[in-house]
Design a protein around this motif. Structure first.
Motif, PDB file in Angstrom:
ATOM      1  N   ARG B  53       0.859  -1.193   0.000  1.00  0.00           N
ATOM      2  CA  ARG B  53       0.000   0.000   0.000  1.00  0.00           C
ATOM      3  C   ARG B  53       0.887   1.231   0.000  1.00  0.00           C
ATOM      4  O   ARG B  53       1.948   1.233   0.631  1.00  0.00           O
ATOM      5  CB  ARG B  53      -0.897   0.024   1.241  1.00  0.00           C
ATOM      6  CG  ARG B  53      -2.011  -1.002   1.189  1.00  0.00           C
ATOM      7  CD  ARG B  53      -2.933  -0.819   2.381  1.00  0.00           C
ATOM      8  NE  ARG B  53      -3.633   0.471   2.323  1.00  0.00           N
ATOM      9  CZ  ARG B  53      -4.310   0.981   3.340  1.00  0.00           C
ATOM     10  NH1 ARG B  53      -4.367   0.354   4.486  1.00  0.00           N
ATOM     11  NH2 ARG B  53      -4.921   2.149   3.215  1.00  0.00           N
ATOM     12  N   LYS B  54       0.433   2.258  -0.663  1.00  0.00           N
ATOM     13  CA  LYS B  54       1.191   3.506  -0.675  1.00  0.00           C
ATOM     14  C   LYS B  54       1.439   3.970   0.749  1.00  0.00           C
ATOM     15  O   LYS B  54       0.509   4.005   1.557  1.00  0.00           O
ATOM     16  CB  LYS B  54       0.401   4.599  -1.414  1.00  0.00           C
ATOM     17  CG  LYS B  54       0.533   4.504  -2.902  1.00  0.00           C
ATOM     18  CD  LYS B  54      -0.209   5.638  -3.579  1.00  0.00           C
ATOM     19  CE  LYS B  54      -0.355   5.279  -4.989  1.00  0.00           C
ATOM     20  NZ  LYS B  54       0.027   5.713  -6.074  1.00  0.00           N
ATOM     21  N   GLY B  55       2.676   4.338   1.037  1.00  0.00           N
ATOM     22  CA  GLY B  55       2.997   4.845   2.371  1.00  0.00           C
ATOM     23  C   GLY B  55       3.557   3.788   3.305  1.00  0.00           C
ATOM     24  O   GLY B  55       3.986   4.122   4.412  1.00  0.00           O
ATOM     25  N   ASP B  56       3.572   2.524   2.895  1.00  0.00           N
ATOM     26  CA  ASP B  56       4.125   1.471   3.759  1.00  0.00           C
ATOM     27  C   ASP B  56       5.618   1.722   4.020  1.00  0.00           C
ATOM     28  O   ASP B  56       6.362   2.069   3.110  1.00  0.00           O
ATOM     29  CB  ASP B  56       3.967   0.092   3.102  1.00  0.00           C
ATOM     30  CG  ASP B  56       2.531  -0.401   3.119  1.00  0.00           C
ATOM     31  OD1 ASP B  56       1.715   0.193   3.849  1.00  0.00           O
ATOM     32  OD2 ASP B  56       2.228  -1.378   2.406  1.00  0.00           O
ATOM     33  N   ILE B  57       6.020   1.530   5.269  1.00  0.00           N
ATOM     34  CA  ILE B  57       7.425   1.727   5.649  1.00  0.00           C
ATOM     35  C   ILE B  57       8.196   0.445   5.363  1.00  0.00           C
ATOM     36  O   ILE B  57       7.794  -0.635   5.789  1.00  0.00           O
ATOM     37  CB  ILE B  57       7.534   2.103   7.142  1.00  0.00           C
ATOM     38  CG1 ILE B  57       6.765   3.405   7.410  1.00  0.00           C
ATOM     39  CG2 ILE B  57       9.001   2.245   7.567  1.00  0.00           C
ATOM     40  CD1 ILE B  57       6.612   3.751   8.879  1.00  0.00           C
ATOM     41  N   ASN B 108       1.082 -13.478  11.587  1.00  0.00           N
ATOM     42  CA  ASN B 108       0.564 -12.717  10.445  1.00  0.00           C
ATOM     43  C   ASN B 108      -0.885 -12.289  10.683  1.00  0.00           C
ATOM     44  O   ASN B 108      -1.788 -13.120  10.635  1.00  0.00           O
ATOM     45  CB  ASN B 108       0.661 -13.546   9.167  1.00  0.00           C
ATOM     46  CG  ASN B 108       0.285 -12.747   7.932  1.00  0.00           C
ATOM     47  OD1 ASN B 108      -0.206 -11.616   8.050  1.00  0.00           O
ATOM     48  ND2 ASN B 108       0.502 -13.314   6.760  1.00  0.00           N
ATOM     49  N   PRO B 109      -1.124 -10.984  10.920  1.00  0.00           N
ATOM     50  CA  PRO B 109      -2.507 -10.533  11.137  1.00  0.00           C
ATOM     51  C   PRO B 109      -3.359 -10.695   9.879  1.00  0.00           C
ATOM     52  O   PRO B 109      -4.582 -10.715   9.970  1.00  0.00           O
ATOM     53  CB  PRO B 109      -2.368  -9.045  11.476  1.00  0.00           C
ATOM     54  CG  PRO B 109      -0.926  -8.781  11.678  1.00  0.00           C
ATOM     55  CD  PRO B 109      -0.163  -9.871  10.988  1.00  0.00           C
ATOM     56  N   ALA B 111      -3.386 -13.342   7.912  1.00  0.00           N
ATOM     57  CA  ALA B 111      -3.214 -14.749   7.543  1.00  0.00           C
ATOM     58  C   ALA B 111      -4.243 -15.193   6.505  1.00  0.00           C
ATOM     59  O   ALA B 111      -3.918 -15.969   5.609  1.00  0.00           O
ATOM     60  CB  ALA B 111      -3.294 -15.622   8.791  1.00  0.00           C
ATOM     61  N   ALA B 112      -5.455 -14.656   6.596  1.00  0.00           N
ATOM     62  CA  ALA B 112      -6.505 -15.099   5.668  1.00  0.00           C
ATOM     63  C   ALA B 112      -6.111 -14.797   4.225  1.00  0.00           C
ATOM     64  O   ALA B 112      -6.374 -15.586   3.315  1.00  0.00           O
ATOM     65  CB  ALA B 112      -7.833 -14.421   6.009  1.00  0.00           C
ATOM     66  N   GLU B 115      -3.521 -17.272   3.195  1.00  0.00           N
ATOM     67  CA  GLU B 115      -4.142 -18.585   3.004  1.00  0.00           C
ATOM     68  C   GLU B 115      -4.810 -18.682   1.646  1.00  0.00           C
ATOM     69  O   GLU B 115      -4.782 -19.722   0.997  1.00  0.00           O
ATOM     70  CB  GLU B 115      -5.157 -18.862   4.119  1.00  0.00           C
ATOM     71  CG  GLU B 115      -4.493 -19.324   5.394  1.00  0.00           C
ATOM     72  CD  GLU B 115      -5.433 -19.307   6.581  1.00  0.00           C
ATOM     73  OE1 GLU B 115      -6.655 -19.136   6.392  1.00  0.00           O
ATOM     74  OE2 GLU B 115      -4.926 -19.457   7.709  1.00  0.00           O
ATOM     75  N   HIS B 130       1.433  -6.475   2.666  1.00  0.00           N
ATOM     76  CA  HIS B 130       0.341  -6.850   3.566  1.00  0.00           C
ATOM     77  C   HIS B 130       0.061  -8.344   3.540  1.00  0.00           C
ATOM     78  O   HIS B 130      -0.514  -8.887   4.476  1.00  0.00           O
ATOM     79  CB  HIS B 130      -0.896  -6.012   3.239  1.00  0.00           C
ATOM     80  CG  HIS B 130      -0.665  -4.586   3.611  1.00  0.00           C
ATOM     81  ND1 HIS B 130      -1.062  -4.051   4.813  1.00  0.00           N
ATOM     82  CD2 HIS B 130       0.030  -3.614   2.971  1.00  0.00           C
ATOM     83  CE1 HIS B 130      -0.652  -2.800   4.891  1.00  0.00           C
ATOM     84  NE2 HIS B 130       0.012  -2.496   3.790  1.00  0.00           N
ATOM     85  N   GLY B 133       1.640  -9.574   6.512  1.00  0.00           N
ATOM     86  CA  GLY B 133       1.262  -8.946   7.779  1.00  0.00           C
ATOM     87  C   GLY B 133       1.142  -7.443   7.753  1.00  0.00           C
ATOM     88  O   GLY B 133       0.514  -6.856   8.624  1.00  0.00           O
ATOM     89  N   GLY B 134       1.785  -6.778   6.801  1.00  0.00           N
ATOM     90  CA  GLY B 134       1.702  -5.321   6.746  1.00  0.00           C
ATOM     91  C   GLY B 134       2.432  -4.618   7.875  1.00  0.00           C
ATOM     92  O   GLY B 134       2.098  -3.493   8.236  1.00  0.00           O
ATOM     93  N   TYR B 135       3.445  -5.284   8.458  1.00  0.00           N
ATOM     94  CA  TYR B 135       4.197  -4.657   9.549  1.00  0.00           C
ATOM     95  C   TYR B 135       5.079  -3.525   9.019  1.00  0.00           C
ATOM     96  O   TYR B 135       5.754  -3.691   7.995  1.00  0.00           O
ATOM     97  CB  TYR B 135       5.093  -5.692  10.247  1.00  0.00           C
ATOM     98  CG  TYR B 135       4.339  -6.658  11.124  1.00  0.00           C
ATOM     99  CD1 TYR B 135       3.962  -6.291  12.417  1.00  0.00           C
ATOM    100  CD2 TYR B 135       4.006  -7.925  10.665  1.00  0.00           C
ATOM    101  CE1 TYR B 135       3.276  -7.178  13.225  1.00  0.00           C
ATOM    102  CE2 TYR B 135       3.311  -8.824  11.470  1.00  0.00           C
ATOM    103  CZ  TYR B 135       2.954  -8.444  12.746  1.00  0.00           C
ATOM    104  OH  TYR B 135       2.264  -9.324  13.545  1.00  0.00           O
ATOM    105  N   ALA B 136       5.107  -2.406   9.745  1.00  0.00           N
ATOM    106  CA  ALA B 136       5.992  -1.303   9.385  1.00  0.00           C
ATOM    107  C   ALA B 136       7.432  -1.757   9.552  1.00  0.00           C
ATOM    108  O   ALA B 136       7.774  -2.445  10.511  1.00  0.00           O
ATOM    109  CB  ALA B 136       5.703  -0.092  10.268  1.00  0.00           C
TER     110      ALA B 136
END
Lengths: 281, 388
Positions: B53-57, B108-109, B111-112, B115, B130, B133-136
């Motif tokens: 996503r735009k802006g992801d660190i 992984n938040p 996970a779905a 999967e 993402h 998990g999309g973690y910064a």
């Protein structure tokens, strides 16, 4: 789990209930209608786009969602007493002993910790409980349920009491996982929401799998039991909140600024390099 | 704080974003003192990793100082100097328990989403889309580290941050790539790609008892660094690669082949051009040219080890060759936690100083130009390290 249950879990090809030539036509017209109307901002156009979408869906899949929904009660035995409701199932294996997992399920008041759309569960007397779920536009839905059957470390079954706004029923089965990998939990439930037909039809048109949320809830239960928390990235920073350079964020210095160091370390810092360097250096 | 954010293919910027906060009881916040750009970050930079996503660190290689700890009782405290594994692992699940940390069941938040794509979800990763998990990430002044009681490794006195930094990813990744080859005394290992992971794979293969390592690339600077690590080198632009490999292994083929390149393989052969075309129009997510060569070159009964990143679908893979020669294929994200302590000991003992791979030292402010340099001048630019 019995073989019937496994087959249900597997799903299967859906029946085709319309002719090929009709499908081609529906695909073409539905696709064009949806494509065109989705570019329009007016709500009326969006509603029509949904009609187009359902034609497209029917064209591609060869059956009407409505058809399927209306005939849901012809499928073999849905979860107790909810004819025409939405049926959901989920399975998860949790790395915890059988009795711990079972006991967690007995603590219904704690369900909102892992069931995202539940607001509260109030435990009443006689095995009854009062459930409140979050609904659209900040509203809530409530109903009363009762335990109809429970076998310690094996099974809990429930059903909403007569005239509940959200009629629902279901069962949870517990078994030791093969190879000592913990406890396997099978959940099956069905519900019928108020204005259910409309909501269900919309959900189905939009392609949402009703079991999705239940699966997510079960995953959160597993995470909570295994790690003590539910992983999240909600609230973390990203560039979509960026502010112009030069504009300072006051929280930086306050939260991590060196003035937060304890006094001994501060003194050490002050006198450095005459003293030992500060502990973190 | 300052953080390097992704906005699209070829578009990354250092932005002023809010500081991270503790979100879960086992979180810690680390003030980053050194962070690196990984070759796999270039896959994101070039727009080949889905679900960004735009802006992801960005950033998954970092070391720093613990400045805040969550409410749970932790081994770490404020002021601890740590290096953090790029794979986020809970330490409690079936997979963590069996030392397969990058396959963690719980971290992984999203996970779905994983999967739906892969059947099952693997671990969350820092700054890597993402889907994971999309973690910064850690190309920032501060970073939130989940499961702080499990991942971060304390850096002992006498070891600099830049020496320890690569325990976060590329050293363990090269080491696991070699370990996956099941090296026996006398073995010859061929390594495709002399980027940072390839360099560590070469040195790790020798640490694990390989007799010969053949390094393959087309950048002379990178081949030179491989030679310094003890490898014999082949520039694949000079001759027919497969002939040359056969020739220099006495007609036997390497006992093991390591694909340290992954989904953005270069090459001028017909299959390579075919991959370029298909990837451009998104008919193929990955360019598997190196994987094809590795399978083709490997000796009968040998092993192909794949630390290079692949995300989606590949085609024209000579699976018949893999089958007919009875090859073993080993792959996957690195189980960083498994190797960190062991490899730290190698650094402390002086068996290896991982900082040899650094060619560029920059400030975090210049991260965007660091990406451009690393992407466009792969010859002289082998590893970029940044300090805030």
């Amino acid at each position: 789990m019995n073989s019937n249950g496994i087959q249900r879990g597997m799903g299967g090809a859906r029946g085709v209930d319309i002719a090929d030539i009709e499908r081609l036509g529906l695909t073409a017209i539905g696709g064009m209608l949806t494509g065109y109307l989705l570019t329009r901002k007016a709500w009326g156009a969006r509603a029509l786009a949904m009609v187009g979408g359902s034609m497209l869906y029917r064209g591609i899949c060869g059956h009407w969602p409505m058809h399927e929904f209306l005939h849901a009660d012809q499928e073999p035995e849905s979860a107790r007493g909810i004819d025409g409701g939405i049926e959901m199932h989920a399975v998860v294996t949790i790395r915890s002993p059988l009795s711990d997992v079972y006991n967690r399920w007995c603590d219904m008041a704690a369900f909102p910790q892992f069931m995202k759309y539940l607001e509260s569960v109030e435990v009443l007397s006689d095995g009854k409980s009062r459930w409140t779920a979050k609904a659209p536009l900040g509203t809530t839905l409530s109903w009363t349920a009762e335990i109809t059957h429970a076998e310690p470390n094996q099974l809990i079954a429930w059903q909403s009491v007569h005239d509940a706004m959200v009629a629902n029923a279901g069962e949870v089965r517990f078994e030791e996982a093969a190879g000592g990998r913990g406890t396997t939990v099978h959940v099956r439930m069905a519900y019928r929401a108020p204005f259910g037909s409309v909501g269900v039809l919309l959900a189905k048109l939009l392609g949402e799998n009703p079991s999705h949320h239940l699966n997510e809830d079960m995953k959160r239960l597993k995470q909570l039991m295994e790690t003590g928390e539910v992983p999240t990235v909600e609230g973390q920073p990203h560039g979509r909140q960026a502010i112009p350079p030069g504009e300072e964020r006051p929280d930086l210095e306050r939260r991590y600024g060196w003035h937060e160091r304890d006094k001994v370390e501060e003194a050490s810092w002050e006198s450095f390099p005459a003293s030992d360097p500060p502990a973190h250096w | 704080m300052k953080a390097l954010c992704w906005y699209g293919a070829g578009d990354v910027r250092v932005e002023n974003v809010p500081d991270p906060t503790i979100l879960n009881p086992r979180d810690v916040i680390v003030e980053v003192t050194a962070t690196a750009i990984c070759g796999s970050d270039l896959h994101i930079y070039n727009g080949y990793i889905p679900t960004m996503r735009k802006g992801d660190i960005l950033g998954h290689e970092f070391a720093g100082v613990v400045v805040e700890v969550g409410s749970k009782d932790m081994k770490l405290k404020r002021g601890d100097n740590v290096v953090v594994p790029f794979a986020i692992a809970c330490g409690n699940c079936f997979f963590c328990e069996r030392n397969m940390w990058s396959l963690c069941d719980n971290s992984n938040p999203n996970a779905a989403m994983a999967e739906a794509v892969y059947g099952y979800s693997s671990a969350g990763l820092f700054g890597y889309s993402h889907l994971f998990g999309g973690y910064a990430g850690g190309q920032a002044q501060y970073v939130r580290v989940p499961y702080g009681d499990v991942g971060p490794l304390k850096i002992p006195a006498g070891i600099t941050d830049k020496q320890a930094l690569f325990l976060s990813d590329i050293f363990p990744t090269g080491y696991m790539a070699a370990e996956n080859c099941n090296i026996q005394p006398g073995d010859t290992v061929a390594v495709w790609g002399c980027g940072p992971v390839g360099q560590f794979a070469i040195r790790s293969a020798f640490l694990q008892g390989a007799e010969r390592v053949i390094a393959i690339d087309h950048y002379t600077e990178r081949l030179h660094m491989a030679e310094q690590g003890g490898a014999e080198t082949i520039n694949y632009e000079d001759a027919d690669l497969l002939d040359l490999i056969k020739e220099c292994t006495g007609g036997i083929g390497p006992d093991a082949c390591i694909d340290a390149v992954g989904m953005e393989a270069h090459g001028a052969s017909v299959p390579a051009l075919y991959d370029y075309a298909k990837q451009k129009v998104r008919f193929e997510s990955d360019r598997p040219n190196v994987l094809r060569q590795a399978i083709q070159a490997c000796r009968k009964g040998g092993t192909v080890s794949i630390p290079g990143v692949y995300t989606g679908f590949i085609d024209k893979v000579p699976f018949g060759a893999a089958f007919s020669k009875g090859l073993t294929l080993k792959t996957g994200q690195t189980h960083v936690h498994r190797y960190m302590e062991r490899l730290l000991q190698n650094i402390v003992d002086g068996a290896i100083d991982p900082s040899f791979v650094i060619t560029h030292n920059l400030k975090l402010d210049d991260a965007a130009s660091g990406y451009a340099t690393f992407n466009e001048q792969k010859g002289e630019c082998i590893k970029v390290v940044m300090t805030p």
